[in-house]
Design a protein around this motif. Structure first.
Motif, PDB file in Angstrom:
ATOM      1  N   THR A 236      15.796  38.243 -41.838  1.00  0.00           N
ATOM      2  CA  THR A 236      14.808  37.246 -41.154  1.00  0.00           C
ATOM      3  C   THR A 236      13.596  37.682 -41.993  1.00  0.00           C
ATOM      4  O   THR A 236      12.871  36.627 -42.271  1.00  0.00           O
ATOM      5  CB  THR A 236      14.837  37.492 -39.700  1.00  0.00           C
ATOM      6  N   LEU A 238      12.380  38.441 -44.679  1.00  0.00           N
ATOM      7  CA  LEU A 238      12.565  38.326 -45.955  1.00  0.00           C
ATOM      8  C   LEU A 238      11.575  37.295 -45.976  1.00  0.00           C
ATOM      9  O   LEU A 238      10.928  37.133 -47.296  1.00  0.00           O
ATOM     10  CB  LEU A 238      13.849  37.979 -46.474  1.00  0.00           C
ATOM     11  N   TYR A 239      11.604  36.316 -45.129  1.00  0.00           N
ATOM     12  CA  TYR A 239      10.411  35.022 -45.314  1.00  0.00           C
ATOM     13  C   TYR A 239       9.128  35.293 -44.639  1.00  0.00           C
ATOM     14  O   TYR A 239       8.288  34.375 -44.592  1.00  0.00           O
ATOM     15  CB  TYR A 239      11.296  33.974 -44.877  1.00  0.00           C
ATOM     16  N   GLU A 242       5.464  33.358 -45.471  1.00  0.00           N
ATOM     17  CA  GLU A 242       5.762  32.533 -46.320  1.00  0.00           C
ATOM     18  C   GLU A 242       5.652  30.874 -45.728  1.00  0.00           C
ATOM     19  O   GLU A 242       5.815  30.953 -44.608  1.00  0.00           O
ATOM     20  CB  GLU A 242       7.257  32.607 -47.072  1.00  0.00           C
ATOM     21  N   LEU A 244       7.755  27.703 -46.552  1.00  0.00           N
ATOM     22  CA  LEU A 244       8.964  27.064 -47.060  1.00  0.00           C
ATOM     23  C   LEU A 244       8.860  25.525 -47.245  1.00  0.00           C
ATOM     24  O   LEU A 244       8.011  25.024 -46.510  1.00  0.00           O
ATOM     25  CB  LEU A 244      10.056  27.472 -46.020  1.00  0.00           C
ATOM     26  N   ASP A 248      14.135  22.743 -48.225  1.00  0.00           N
ATOM     27  CA  ASP A 248      14.975  23.832 -48.477  1.00  0.00           C
ATOM     28  C   ASP A 248      15.628  24.275 -47.203  1.00  0.00           C
ATOM     29  O   ASP A 248      16.140  25.408 -47.033  1.00  0.00           O
ATOM     30  CB  ASP A 248      14.199  25.094 -49.124  1.00  0.00           C
ATOM     31  N   VAL A 251      17.428  27.428 -44.265  1.00  0.00           N
ATOM     32  CA  VAL A 251      18.088  28.448 -45.153  1.00  0.00           C
ATOM     33  C   VAL A 251      19.226  29.275 -44.284  1.00  0.00           C
ATOM     34  O   VAL A 251      18.862  29.604 -43.295  1.00  0.00           O
ATOM     35  CB  VAL A 251      16.918  29.382 -45.193  1.00  0.00           C
ATOM     36  N   LEU A 288      16.930  29.906 -41.047  1.00  0.00           N
ATOM     37  CA  LEU A 288      15.693  29.567 -40.838  1.00  0.00           C
ATOM     38  C   LEU A 288      15.662  27.896 -41.046  1.00  0.00           C
ATOM     39  O   LEU A 288      16.259  27.466 -41.969  1.00  0.00           O
ATOM     40  CB  LEU A 288      14.646  29.964 -41.795  1.00  0.00           C
ATOM     41  N   CYS A 365       6.019  32.832 -40.483  1.00  0.00           N
ATOM     42  CA  CYS A 365       6.634  32.135 -41.481  1.00  0.00           C
ATOM     43  C   CYS A 365       6.555  30.542 -40.815  1.00  0.00           C
ATOM     44  O   CYS A 365       7.075  30.130 -40.021  1.00  0.00           O
ATOM     45  CB  CYS A 365       8.143  32.574 -41.246  1.00  0.00           C
ATOM     46  N   PHE A 367       6.720  26.227 -42.570  1.00  0.00           N
ATOM     47  CA  PHE A 367       7.344  25.354 -43.537  1.00  0.00           C
ATOM     48  C   PHE A 367       6.538  24.165 -43.616  1.00  0.00           C
ATOM     49  O   PHE A 367       5.792  23.790 -42.467  1.00  0.00           O
ATOM     50  CB  PHE A 367       8.683  24.780 -43.147  1.00  0.00           C
ATOM     51  N   THR A 379      14.086  30.387 -35.951  1.00  0.00           N
ATOM     52  CA  THR A 379      14.832  31.357 -36.471  1.00  0.00           C
ATOM     53  C   THR A 379      16.131  31.480 -35.459  1.00  0.00           C
ATOM     54  O   THR A 379      15.948  31.168 -34.424  1.00  0.00           O
ATOM     55  CB  THR A 379      14.266  32.533 -36.898  1.00  0.00           C
TER      56      THR A 379
END
Length: 425
Positions: A236, A238-239, A242, A244, A248, A251, A288, A365, A367, A379
């Motif tokens: 989790t 990993l993002y 960021e 997004l 996308d 995820v 996500l 995180c 988007f 998430t």
RNA sequence: GGAGAGGUGGCAGAGUGGUCGAAUGCGGCGGCUUGCUAAGCCGUUGUCGGGGAUUUACCUCGACCGGGGGUUCGAAUCCCCCCCUCUCCGCCA
């Protein structure tokens, strides 16, 4: 973490969540601290504004050769005061963050508003308990006879509850991992990742294991790293930090990892066999997505985990957890419980949760939506599935009267075509 | 572990104490031009926090140039610590 808007706007619900999830946070004092923060920040900002104006004036005057010692002294005073307030604001913000990180997620209105596992609701089941013409043995007895487990030697090198799989037991472990990963990547559309098993404090905080569960983690003090209790944490995160693109989403990631848990406070429970151990393997699914998607994504997540059990022909039931039985970060959670006839009970093999934006806020995180605006992602994650218990279920459900284990057909390609596990020569 | 280089806006890349939230280019968005496309021209284009107006996009203040601390009236720019990336050497599964 919850937004301050939620804490202020739905204060009673937040307090109820703290009670359900056994978190001792004074929500009212959090709000009061935020009020104080605003006041201090406002005063500091005003002083900074004045300082900036005068400093620019100094620049102008110096260029035209004027004396600036008087105005410099006044700015010095302003700066000193602003710095004091800044330090105070920093202290308040740190304390506020510390408290906010201790507030649990709010359970959905749709979940049973009960305090314990007794309030969970079975929502469906699949298959049925196999009937035996003999008394089914627990996995440790079956596996013992087949040379699949060597708990004594595992304990010798690490301590009790560090299981060592041997021979066909090790092969079965590996086969299950590969079988599940192939299913999630091939049939369910997840992308495979193989993440680090040690993570930093930030990651552990991001998914919500810290602060509440820090005592349950194995920790490497030199680097302040933690052995992961689940792939949820590295995957989790990993993002984290960021932004997004909405296009996308969702995820969908799947990962095999070993998992490490100190199980502090659970000594005396499940002391035989491998139901509860300090190190185990697990295939995890992580998603996500946009907020609108997360309810449906939770349902499909559970189905993806169920697919594993159905392919193996193992009876299970799906349970919706009550508000009081859910984890700190979850808003809604299904457990999948598999039938273990040798132990005569259901074992939790999967826990599928929707965290909404709770983890995304901690991780920062976000988007960018089609309208160009930034929002926190939602998430989710679920086991797909936890190895020791599905291993137990295979061994106990597929045991024969002669002590052999018939391997489920779906697993045979992963076990060199082997059809049954026999005692070693 | 040792030596060196570097981390600036979506990307590339300037900027070595004030007029820098930050040149320029690319990309994105809006408009003009055009039969269409390309090209061209003009404008615009970050995030977080506070305050104010307004049933959304508005105004204003503050903060942010890897993270933290310091010097200074004033720091992207100077100093210290840490993290990360790259190159070379050593060690090693």
């Amino acid at each position: 973490m919850l937004s301050m808007e939620t804490i202020r706007g739905a204060t009673e619900k937040v307090k109820a969540a703290c009670r359900f999830k056994n978190c001792d946070v004074d929500v009212d004092s959090v709000i009061a601290l935020d009020d104080e923060r605003k006041a201090v920040v406002a005063e500091r900002d005003e002083l900074n504004a004045e300082r900036n104006r005068r400093s620019k004036d100094i620049g102008r005057r110096k260029r035209s050769g004027e004396d600036t010692s008087e105005i410099e002294a006044s700015v010095k005073q302003i700066s000193v005061r602003a710095r004091e307030l800044d330090a105070k604001a920093g202290e308040i913000e740190a304390e506020l963050e510390r408290l906010m990180l201790m507030i649990p997620n709010v359970p959905d209105d749709s979940v049973p508003q009960g305090a314990s596992a007794d309030d969970n609701v079975v929502v469906r089941d699949w298959g049925e308990q196999r009937s035996f013409g003999f008394a089914p043995k627990p996995h440790y007895d079956v596996a013992g006879g087949l040379g699949m487990l060597d708990l004594e030697r595992g304990a010798k090198v690490s301590g009790s509850f560090f299981p060592c799989y041997t021979g066909a037991g090790a092969l079965l472990e590996r086969a299950l991992v590969n079988f599940m990963l192939d299913m999630h990547t091939g049939r369910h559309g997840y992308r495979e990742v193989f993440p680090p098993f040690l993570v930093n404090r930030r990651a552990m905080t991001g998914t919500g294991q810290i602060p509440k569960l820090e005592e349950d983690m194995y920790r490497i003090p030199e680097e302040d790293l933690f052995l992961i209790p689940t792939a949820e944490v590295p995957v989790t995160n990993l993002y984290a930090g960021e932004v997004l693109a909405e296009a996308d989403l969702p995820v969908k990631l799947t990962a095999y990892t070993a998992c490490f848990r100190r199980e502090a406070g659970s000594y005396g429970k499940d002391t035989r066999g491998i139901v509860r151990v300090h190190q185990f393997n697990k295939v995890e699914m992580v998603k996500l997505c946009a907020p609108e998607q997360s309810p449906a994504e939770l349902e499909s997540l559970v189905r993806d985990a169920e697919d594993v059990l159905q392919a193996l022909g193992l009876h299970y039931r799906v349970v919706m957890l009550s508000a009081g039985d859910m984890s700190f970060a979850a808003a809604r959670c299904y457990d999948i419980e598999i039938w273990a006839p040798g132990m005569g009970r259901y074992l939790e093999v999967s826990s599928c949760s929707n965290f909404r934006d709770f983890q995304a806020r901690r991780m920062n995180c976000r988007f960018r939506g089609k309208d160009g605006k930034l929002r926190h992602a939602h998430t989710l994650n679920g086991s797909g599935t936890a190895l020791p218990r599905i291993w137990i279920a295979v061994v106990e459900n597929c045991q024969q009267e002669d002590g052999c284990v018939v391997i489920p057909e779906a697993l045979r390609p992963y076990m060199h075509g082997m059809e049954r596990i026999r005692p070693p020569e």
